[in-house]
Enzyme design. Structure first.
Site, PDB file in Angstrom:
ATOM      1  N   GLN A  66       0.829  -1.207   0.000  1.00 15.88           N
ATOM      2  CA  GLN A  66       0.000   0.000   0.000  1.00 15.88           C
ATOM      3  C   GLN A  66       0.865   1.260   0.000  1.00 15.88           C
ATOM      4  OE1 GLN A  66      -3.107  -2.100   3.039  1.00 15.88           O
ATOM      5  NE2 GLN A  66      -3.423   0.093   2.817  1.00 15.88           N
ATOM      6  N   ARG A 117      -8.800  -0.614   7.877  1.00 19.01           N
ATOM      7  CA  ARG A 117      -9.772   0.282   7.241  1.00 19.01           C
ATOM      8  C   ARG A 117     -10.130   1.425   8.185  1.00 19.01           C
ATOM      9  NH1 ARG A 117     -14.202  -1.594   2.774  1.00 19.01           N
ATOM     10  NH2 ARG A 117     -14.407   0.458   1.890  1.00 19.01           N
ATOM     11  N   CYS A 118      -9.098   2.122   8.627  1.00 18.28           N
ATOM     12  CA  CYS A 118      -9.250   3.057   9.737  1.00 18.28           C
ATOM     13  C   CYS A 118      -8.095   4.022   9.708  1.00 18.28           C
ATOM     14  CB  CYS A 118      -9.244   2.249  11.036  1.00 18.28           C
ATOM     15  SG  CYS A 118      -8.831   3.178  12.521  1.00 18.28           S
ATOM     16  N   GLU A 156     -13.009   4.902   4.768  1.00 15.89           N
ATOM     17  CA  GLU A 156     -13.053   4.238   6.064  1.00 15.89           C
ATOM     18  C   GLU A 156     -14.208   4.675   6.948  1.00 15.89           C
ATOM     19  OE1 GLU A 156      -9.141   5.518   6.739  1.00 15.89           O
ATOM     20  OE2 GLU A 156      -8.212   3.703   5.967  1.00 15.89           O
TER      21      GLU A 156
END
Lengths: 787, 288, 157
Positions: free
Chosen positions: A228, A375-376, A745
């Site tokens: 990522q 996802r935060c 998110e």
């Protein structure tokens, strides 16, 4: 900032700028099976790696006998920690300033830890060879929870560190203790909660993997990796392996979902690269699902307590929280250096009050390392969950409807920019409008009436709400960095003579649709049709430096960079247009796609003509070409928000709850591609539901991971997943170039509390105040029976 | 994850399969749908030296009614049962079939493979207990029919002798009014049962219960017949009170473990709830 | 063992060990990398292919078991030069994000529409419940299949 119900596009559909639901350009390859994921990379002579992992959670490593494995046909090497240590590669730095074992040398510290690697001509052979390696372990007491870890007689996990005498990984605090104590001293009522946000795992459908190709003649390392953050990873590879950075090229090809799991560097990457360097052939390693679940970055695992101080009228006076993080065996999450519990101190949420104090401690345990932002945005999820659960319980305790309680305590639109008691400066918001829209969509008053009647009949239904505020888009470089790298991001744009453009990004999509939406930002700014713009990303040799995609930072930071570089080109285009129109630059009007002379709109020149002129007829006092790069340092974070409402029906005999309705109103500022934004919200809501309902990882008392495959780690299918109803308001970010805030998110951050609040709401009249996630039917049934 | 190496043959007749199994003895293992066996091999929880693949023996893929029974051949897939009109003759069979694992696994996995696997979390053996099925077993020396109670020995253990294989399973279809149900608490599609209860009620002409069948999934070391509950029901007129008593007896017959899917007391409670609801549903469908 | 499998209308042969999983034969021996691997436990459906028209998880079948069979993978979905309606539907309705589950989802959807040309939302959700998607929340996958069903109906009608 004015809140609208939606944002009208400024460009035509042909140009396809901001606000158009363009179909995705990346889809063509995926629809035809022509995506190129890491496991699809095959190079001549490529070898395959398999990893032997510890079956026990805590043990001294006595000996490794790999002689039988070496004799198997097709096996080229068995790599152990001892061998890696000879090259000074047995340990590697983590993104949080700790060190992590690449291959165990002294002890194993969690089940699944990397012990040895086999390099073979075929993956089947490599796996066969693993079973021929004989490892002798001397077992030690496993520590399976952070409470035990902090006890005085707990065995020391990090015996590798000379100066370490306990199992504490970090301590940290934020806010104002004295002001908070004072607020609690004058409180009429204090409402408290104690809850565990359980360990979860991002488990993208594509596991992690690498193909490392270190060319024996040139020394050039070409590394295909599920990353990522390819640029940051290249720098870390250079620092860890001592390779010259210009000789490392990281290519993050198509990524099958990331969700934070593909932010850290894992031992397998390091060993595969070292093996390729030593053997002189490419080496591939792709995790099995079990490897992914038992060894790579998990999310959450926070034990939290929180208390709200209220005055006589139910106004919030202050918030006090304390948290204990189960960090696993190494401190290898990826938090900004100054913030050891990430941005958890956004925990004051959508509410206006003066005093807050946050204390945090991390503890090592004999579990896989991580604590990644699943996802935060850096622990915002845990914070949002805690405050929204507290709000629900506070409203119940003082006998006020939770919506009214929120309305009374919300930060009001005129208070923005709003400085929170822990020091965040919220950019913009209108919380009540979003909440009211969600209430209207779901039919809130009718549901409350139905609930009252249902209770008379002994039927259980609940209505749960969460009005979250997120903080995304790290971040201003003066405050935020990862491993010392400041959290700016970049874009490079070249418009070619025919008016077609190539945009290169420092961020990297994992499915969010950057190849479409970032072209739309350029289309918005330059009036070049989005379909004429190719977006490149993920290849460190061919893109500008960036920190990567996580924490919803692509649009706030990379999107800002894209808008700004396009504006640089537009400024230059104005000069070229002036040259072509024989006017002065100040006398030109811009509309998407062309400049025209003020007062004589027929005298105009298109951006395509300008691009052609940039290479064929440029002004003498200007450089040729139409190209630029921008490194964008955002002045602030962005603060998306929204209200989610969940309606559940609950079977008191079994404890099973089912979602009847789920309404989600999101405000992420200006939406670049509304279709893609909706898709992001659908996905995030599903993960929120999953965590509330089924998805968690736990361990038995020996430290065995329960949840090590998709038979035990439950992720929802289309059948269980609720059907979502979406709404939107638009409150632009005042400081972002196009007013966008980031959305990937929000739904994962905001929705878990809405689901849990709905179940608690169904049971509140029985005296139930808390059930930890996942809200399993047995926990519900026991809560009813113990109430 | 990769399975260990093995020898393989895929005979296209039953005789061929039986001959292979006879020759291989303990080394041989039947591969039917493979939806449990292949994942177990990938985890090296099973490492058969030799697989006899029966997927090419098309004579075993039948589902048919004969002599008062519904018979399901060794190669009939779960989804063949879902789609079969003949299978509708048994409520308990047809109501369980759609809830086996997930749609793709149902396309490949077989009923008889699941019966033979004797996984206590498997659904079919509870259904077979409730329906009092017989397992058709064949070896090179001949065939025999084994009552399901005798077929299930223990955790992942059946009573097949070396060289034998299951060729089918037959569910008797009672002549009187009969109804059945399968209730399964699963957390998601594809999950194993947290608790499953199969029920069947056969009514006499006067409306009393001639025979009851109750099979329990995932609450013991093997799929379990709730005998005391069945005995309590037989000969009685159905009523809510009677069903509640039978439900309590069924719960007593369960001995679930506390695990990641739930607490033992709660599972026992779910057995009672599902038995009560399942019997009510069976009664309703027997009357319709 | 020598095997021959017809994949998307083309005969492929390979000499494989009996333990070789069908998905590895498809991906590595036949070079068709659109079929993915997402788990080991026949849970996720990323490896879904059609074997003689029936959706199966190719990581839970041995390649030798498909000897003589006809297999359809994502690479075989196109109708001549055109995308199939299912493929078009996934693009139109944003039924994919990272794309990793997409081949399997499109194959089960194609098989569903063969059997049931006008499925309800429940029918679709049920049919795709052996396949996991971590990105979309399934909402737009359902819409994609509905789009394809409507398109198919229009073409036939």
């Amino acid at each position: 900032m004015q809140t609208q119900t939606h944002h009208k596009p400024c460009t035509s559909p042909e140009i396809g700028g901001v606000g158009h639901s363009l179909r995705r350009v990346e889809d063509a390859r995926f629809l035809q099976g022509a995506g190129n994921y890491v496991d699809d990379v095959n190079l001549p002579g490529m070898l395959h790696m398999a990893i032997l992992r510890s079956p026990v959670a805590h043990a001294k490593l006595v000996s490794i006998d790999s002689s039988a494995a070496m004799e198997l046909d097709g096996v080229l090497a068995v790599v152990t920690g001892e061998l890696m240590a000879q090259h000074n590669l047995a340990w590697m730095p983590t993104l949080s300033g700790d060190t992590q074992a690449v291959l165990a040398t002294d002890k194993v510290r969690y089940q699944g830890q990397e012990v040895a690697c086999v390099i073979a001509t075929d993956r089947y052979i490599a796996e066969d060879a693993l079973r021929l390696i004989d490892v002798d372990y001397e077992e030690l007491e496993p520590i399976t929870n952070p409470q035990r870890s902090l006890e005085a007689d707990a065995p020391l996990i990090r015996t590798d560190k000379e100066d370490v005498t306990d199992n504490v990984s970090f301590t940290w605090e934020a806010g104002d203790k004295d002001a908070t104590d004072a607020a609690f001293a004058k409180a009429a009522k204090v409402v408290s909660i104690e809850t565990h946000y359980p360990r979860s795992h991002p488990s993208p459908l594509e596991t992690c993997g690498i193909v490392a190709d270190v060319h024996p003649a040139t020394g050039k390392a070409t590394i295909y990796m599920t990353s990522q953050a390819p640029h940051a990873h290249r720098t870390l590879f250079a620092l860890v392996a001592g390779l010259p950075e210009q000789n490392i090229r990281i290519i993050s090809p198509d990524i099958g979902g990331g969700f934070g799991n593909k932010v850290p560097i894992y031992p397998g990457y390091v060993v595969a690269t070292a093996a390729s360097l030593l053997i002189g052939l490419p080496v591939k390693w792709v995790e099995s699902r079990t490897e992914n679940l038992i060894s790579t970055g998990f999310g959450r695992d926070y034990y939290m307590t929180g208390s709200l101080a209220l005055d006589d009228n139910g106004r919030i006076l202050g918030l006090r929280t304390d948290l204990l993080a189960d960090q696993g065996a190494f401190y290898s999450d990826a938090q900004p250096t100054k913030f050891r519990a990430g941005l958890f101190h956004i925990v004051t949420g959508s509410y206006d009050f003066d005093a807050a104090h946050v204390t945090a401690k991390g503890a090592f345990t004999n579990k896989a390392p991580g604590g990644v932002a699943y996802r935060c945005s850096f622990r915002v999820t845990e914070a949002s969950y805690l405050i929204e659960r507290l709000i629900q319980n506070a409203a119940n305790e003082i006998g006020m409807d939770p919506a009214e309680f929120r309305r009374m305590n919300f930060i009001q639109p005129e208070q923005f920019p709003y400085t929170s008691p822990t020091g965040f400066v919220y950019d913009s918001g209108d919380y009540e409008t979003a909440m009211q829209m969600a209430m209207d969509m779901v039919g809130y008053d009718e549901l409350r009436a139905e609930q009252a009647a249902a209770r008379e009949e002994g039927r259980l239904m609940g209505i749960g709400m969460a009005s979250f505020t997120e903080v995304v888009g790290a971040g201003p470089a003066h405050t935020y960095d990862i491993a010392g790298l400041k959290m700016f991001d970049s874009a490079e744009l070249r418009v070619h003579p025919t008016g077609k453009a190539i945009l290169k990004l420092g961020v990297k999509t994992q499915g969010q649709g950057h190849e479409t939406t970032f072209a739309q930002i350029v289309a918005e700014e330059l009036g070049i049709p989005a379909t004429d713009i190719a977006v490149m990303h993920g290849d460190t040799d061919n893109t500008p430096y960036g920190l990567g995609t996580y924490a919803s930072r692509s649009t706030p930071v990379g999107g800002g960079a894209t808008a700004m570089v396009a504006r640089k080109l537009r400024d230059k285009a104005r000069k070229i247009a002036a040259h072509l129109l024989e006017a002065s630059p100040e006398d030109l009007d811009w509309e998407p796609g062309k400049f025209s002379v003020k007062g004589s709109p027929d005298s105009s020149v298109s951006i395509q003509d300008i691009a052609f002129a940039a290479y064929t007829n440029h002004p003498e006092d200007e450089e040729a070409g139409l190209e630029g790069v921008h490194y964008y340092n955002p002045p602030n974070m962005t603060y998306p928000f929204g209200t989610y409402i969940v309606v559940v029906d609950l079977d008191p005999d079994t404890g099973v709850w089912t979602v009847r309705r789920m309404v989600a109103v999101d405000d992420c500022g200006v939406r670049i591609n509304p279709m893609i934004v909706d898709g992001q919200i659908h996905g995030g809501l599903t993960e929120g539901f999953a965590k509330a309902n089924m998805q968690w990882i736990t361990f038995d008392e020996d430290g065995n991971c329960i949840g090590s495959n998709f038979m035990d780690y439950l992720v929802p299918t289309a059948w269980e997943t609720p059907r979502f109803e979406l709404g939107e308001t638009v409150t632009p970010s005042p400081h972002h170039p196009i007013g966008a805030k980031g959305v990937g998110e929000s739904a994962t951050v905001g929705s878990p509390a809405a689901f849990v609040n709905a179940v608690i709401d169904a049971l509140a009249h029985l005296g139930v105040t808390n059930i930890d996630m996942p809200v399993l039917p047995d926990r519900v049934w026991k809560a009813i029976h113990n109430a | 994850m990769y399975p260990p190496a093995f020898e393989y043959q895929a005979p296209d007749t039953l005789e061929g399969a039986l001959a292979a199994l006879a020759e291989l003895g303990d080394e041989g293992r039947v591969l039917a749908g493979g939806q449990s066996l292949i994942p177990m091999m990938k985890f090296h929880l099973a490492a058969p030296a030799h697989l006899v693949d029966i997927n090419r023996i098309s004579e075993l893929s039948y589902i048919r009614r004969s002599n008062g029974s519904l018979c399901i051949g060794a190669l009939a897939r779960h989804n063949d049962v879902v789609r079969s009109d003949d299978a509708k003759a048994s409520d308990v069979v047809s109501s369980a079939a759609p809830w086996i694992s997930d749609p793709l696994v149902r396309n490949r996995g077989t009923v008889c493979g699941s019966v033979a696997h004797c996984d206590p979390e498997g659904d079919w053996n509870s259904v077979m207990l409730a329906a009092r099925a017989e397992v058709m077993v064949q070896g090179s020396s001949g065939s025999r029919r084994v009552g399901i109670d005798d077929f299930i020995v223990s955790y992942f253990t059946n009573s097949l002798e070396t060289g034998e294989m299951v060729t089918g399973v037959c569910v008797p279809i009672p002549s009187g009014a009969t109804g059945g149900s399968y209730m399964k608490l699963e957390r998601k599609i594809g999950d194993y049962a947290t608790v499953g209860v199969a029920t069947q009620l056969e009514l006499a002409d006067d409306g009393s219960i001639a025979q009851a069948g109750i099979g329990l999934t995932a609450v013991n070391y093997q799929n379990t017949r709730a005998s005391a509950a069945e005995d309590m029901l037989a000969g009685e007129m159905p009523s809510d009170e009677l069903f509640a008593e039978a439900a309590a007896a069924a719960a007593s017959a369960s001995d679930p473990q506390t695990d990641v899917r739930g607490d033992a007391d709660w599972k026992r409670n779910v057995v009672a709830v599902f038995t009560r609801r399942g019997l009510a549903q069976a009664l309703a469908s027997a009357g319709s | 063992m020598q095997i021959t499998i017809n994949v998307n209308g083309t005969e492929h042969t390979a000499d494989v060990e009996p333990r070789r999983l069908l998905v590895d034969a498809i991906r590595s021996d036949f070079g068709l990398r659109g079929t993915h691997i997402g788990c080991d436990t026949t849970s996720c459906g990323a490896c879904t292919v059609l074997v003689d028209g029936v959706p199966m998880k190719s990581c839970t079948m041995f390649a030798v078991q498909a000897d003589g069979a006809s297999v359809t993978t994502v690479e075989g979905l196109k109708q001549g030069a055109e995308l199939s309606n299912v493929q078009k539907g996934f693009a139109q309705e944003h039924g994919l994000q990272c794309g990793f589950c997409t081949p399997g989802m499109m194959l089960v959807s194609t098989a569903l529409l063969e059997e049931n040309p006008d499925p309800s939302e429940d029918d679709i959700r049920w049919a795709i419940s052996g396949n996991i998607c971590r990105c979309t929340g399934y909402v737009n996958i359902v819409k994609a299949v509905q789009w394809a069903a409507a398109q198919n109906g229009g073409e036939e009608g």
